[in-house]
Design a protein around this motif. Structure first.
Motif, PDB file in Angstrom:
ATOM      1  N   VAL A  56      -0.037  18.506   2.287  1.00  0.00           N
ATOM      2  CA  VAL A  56      -0.404  17.306   1.529  1.00  0.00           C
ATOM      3  C   VAL A  56      -1.694  16.699   2.070  1.00  0.00           C
ATOM      4  CG1 VAL A  56       1.926  16.745   0.801  1.00  0.00           C
ATOM      5  CG2 VAL A  56       1.093  15.903   3.008  1.00  0.00           C
ATOM      6  N   THR A  57      -2.529  17.481   2.704  1.00  0.00           N
ATOM      7  CA  THR A  57      -3.800  16.969   3.208  1.00  0.00           C
ATOM      8  C   THR A  57      -4.785  16.761   2.066  1.00  0.00           C
ATOM      9  OG1 THR A  57      -4.619  19.212   3.586  1.00  0.00           O
ATOM     10  CG2 THR A  57      -3.483  18.134   5.412  1.00  0.00           C
ATOM     11  N   ARG A 115      -2.261  27.320  -3.164  1.00  0.00           N
ATOM     12  CA  ARG A 115      -3.471  26.737  -3.716  1.00  0.00           C
ATOM     13  C   ARG A 115      -3.169  25.381  -4.343  1.00  0.00           C
ATOM     14  NH1 ARG A 115      -5.865  30.999  -7.718  1.00  0.00           N
ATOM     15  NH2 ARG A 115      -3.619  31.466  -7.996  1.00  0.00           N
ATOM     16  N   LYS A 116      -4.184  24.495  -4.351  1.00  0.00           N
ATOM     17  CA  LYS A 116      -4.025  23.141  -4.873  1.00  0.00           C
ATOM     18  C   LYS A 116      -5.069  22.880  -5.961  1.00  0.00           C
ATOM     19  CE  LYS A 116      -4.545  21.042  -0.904  1.00  0.00           C
ATOM     20  NZ  LYS A 116      -4.521  19.985   0.154  1.00  0.00           N
ATOM     21  N   PHE A 117      -4.605  22.352  -7.098  1.00  0.00           N
ATOM     22  CA  PHE A 117      -5.479  22.089  -8.225  1.00  0.00           C
ATOM     23  C   PHE A 117      -5.320  20.634  -8.671  1.00  0.00           C
ATOM     24  CE2 PHE A 117      -4.909  26.614  -8.214  1.00  0.00           C
ATOM     25  CZ  PHE A 117      -6.160  27.121  -8.570  1.00  0.00           C
ATOM     26  N   LYS A 118      -6.449  20.041  -9.032  1.00  0.00           N
ATOM     27  CA  LYS A 118      -6.477  18.647  -9.469  1.00  0.00           C
ATOM     28  C   LYS A 118      -7.239  18.561 -10.797  1.00  0.00           C
ATOM     29  CE  LYS A 118      -8.977  15.863  -6.951  1.00  0.00           C
ATOM     30  NZ  LYS A 118      -9.399  14.945  -5.855  1.00  0.00           N
ATOM     31  N   GLU A 163       0.826  -1.192   0.000  1.00  0.00           N
ATOM     32  CA  GLU A 163       0.000   0.000   0.000  1.00  0.00           C
ATOM     33  C   GLU A 163       0.870   1.254   0.000  1.00  0.00           C
ATOM     34  OE1 GLU A 163      -2.786  -0.097   3.177  1.00  0.00           O
ATOM     35  OE2 GLU A 163      -3.844  -1.869   2.432  1.00  0.00           O
ATOM     36  N   ALA A 164       0.332   2.331  -0.551  1.00  0.00           N
ATOM     37  CA  ALA A 164       1.111   3.555  -0.725  1.00  0.00           C
ATOM     38  C   ALA A 164       0.222   4.763  -0.431  1.00  0.00           C
ATOM     39  CB  ALA A 164       1.665   3.626  -2.144  1.00  0.00           C
ATOM     40  N   GLY A 165       0.781   5.953  -0.574  1.00  0.00           N
ATOM     41  CA  GLY A 165       0.044   7.195  -0.442  1.00  0.00           C
ATOM     42  C   GLY A 165      -0.203   7.807  -1.814  1.00  0.00           C
ATOM     43  N   PRO A 174       4.069   6.707   3.610  1.00  0.00           N
ATOM     44  CA  PRO A 174       3.262   7.156   2.469  1.00  0.00           C
ATOM     45  C   PRO A 174       2.823   8.609   2.611  1.00  0.00           C
ATOM     46  CG  PRO A 174       2.568   4.988   3.201  1.00  0.00           C
ATOM     47  CD  PRO A 174       3.540   5.483   4.224  1.00  0.00           C
ATOM     48  N   VAL A 175       2.767   9.300   1.478  1.00  0.00           N
ATOM     49  CA  VAL A 175       2.364  10.700   1.451  1.00  0.00           C
ATOM     50  C   VAL A 175       0.961  10.790   0.870  1.00  0.00           C
ATOM     51  CG1 VAL A 175       2.908  13.006   0.590  1.00  0.00           C
ATOM     52  CG2 VAL A 175       4.761  11.418   1.145  1.00  0.00           C
TER      53      VAL A 175
END
Length: 351
Positions: A337-338, A293-296, A136-138, A150-151
């Protein structure tokens, strides 16, 4: 001496392409190789391996004609007795193989490179159900942050577990192999015909087992304002059956890296256990701007994967990411990284 060996091999391959099949030529190749090579260190983990006995040695040889670019540091060879019991395992450094001791009998056989630090194995006493998997990973592990853990989340917002992607693997399995005093008999997985040879030699022709996936993203604006970025691909198989090469298990998401490949383009490349075929495939790009800011951005790439010309070498192409310009640094200091705080955009690549 090595040049002469290569010349002889080339002549055999020319002859093979004209009048012979792969399974017919393999003994000739190894017979020549044994003339020019000697001495090899092997490791066996079978409990009977070092107790002595009346067994005569025989040769293992990996011929990389079909995977010339492969660079494994070592190879493992498993022999599963048809009569039952623990399999015999032999490990050799390098790509070639060497001489081993094994009781005469009938076996299922598999080979693969043993330098796969990210790959784990299960059911390793069952030839047909021997499979490999990754831990398993992040979701943001593609950032390559040396955090020791994991991040990001271990489950995506679509409900898929996040697993690491595997190291590259090469190998070949044989449906069955018979070793006797006078030679060997072989039936390969892709051939219903048995082939008998009057020498105690077995040759493997390793092929790539883990499909390579690459992606290209074009038309990305304002990359200069990006502090960090990574990507992920959903709907991928969580297991690989080694003997058959089948990808199986639940669908998982793989966290992968993202690198600038130009002023307005991004790319990435990684190995997989293949498409799960039970879930949609979404390529997602994650951007952290300098101002915090965070964009996806999400792309449905299911059709590209399903219709890839070569399922072992899949190229995904998407484009059109309109990133806003970044403001000045937020001054908060810590890199966030939330899960919360994302601005998400789904881009229709067919429009």
């Amino acid at each position: 001496m090595a040049d002469l060996f290569k010349q002889l091999l080339n002549k055999f391959y020319v002859f093979n392409s004209m009048v012979m099949g792969r399974s017919t030529i393999y003994f000739l190749l190894v017979a020549v190789s044994c003339i020019f090579t000697s001495g090899c260190t092997w490791i066996c983990d079978h409990p009977c391996c070092c107790e002595g006995g009346e067994e005569d040695p025989f040769e293992l040889f990996s011929d990389w004609h079909y995977s010339p670019q492969a660079t494994p540091e070592g190879m493992a060879y498993f022999f599963f007795p048809l009569s039952g019991g623990e399999p015999w395992r032999f490990d050799f450094p390098g790509k070639t193989g060497g001489e081993v001791m094994l009781p005469d009998g009938k076996f299922h056989v598999m080979s693969f490179n043993d330098d796969t630090s990210k790959v784990f194995f299960a059911n390793d006493t069952d030839y047909y159900d021997f499979y490999c998997y990754c831990q398993e990973a992040g979701l943001y592990d593609g950032l390559n942050i040396q955090s020791g853990s994991p991040v990001g989340p271990s489950v995506t917002d679509r409900g898929e577990k996040v697993n690491s992607f595997p190291n590259p693997m090469w190998g070949e399995s044989l449906e069955w192999f018979s070793l006797n005093a006078g030679g060997v008999t072989v039936q390969r997985n892709d051939d219903v015909q048995e082939t008998e040879y009057h020498e105690r030699i077995i040759v493997f022709f390793p092929l790539l087992l883990t499909p390579r996936y690459s992606y290209e993203v074009t038309g990305v604006s304002n990359l200069s304002g990006v502090e960090r970025m990574c990507a992920s691909l959903s709907g991928m198989a969580s297991r690989l059956i080694v003997s058959s090469g089948l990808h199986t298990g639940e669908a998982v998401t793989l966290p992968v890296g993202a690198q600038e490949s130009g002023e307005e383009s991004i790319e990435g490349s990684f190995f997989t256990f293949g498409d799960s075929e039970s879930s949609e495939n979404w390529l997602t790009l994650y951007f952290w701007l300098v101002d915090g800011r965070k964009f996806k951005y999400e792309f449905d790439v299911s059709d590209q994967i399903a219709n890839a010309k070569d399922p072992m070498d899949v190229l995904i192409k998407v484009g059109g990411i309109d990133l806003p310009e970044s403001g000045p640094p937020s001054g908060e200091g810590a890199f966030d990284v939330t899960v919360d705080g994302w601005q998400t955009y789904i881009i229709d690549i067919n429009s």
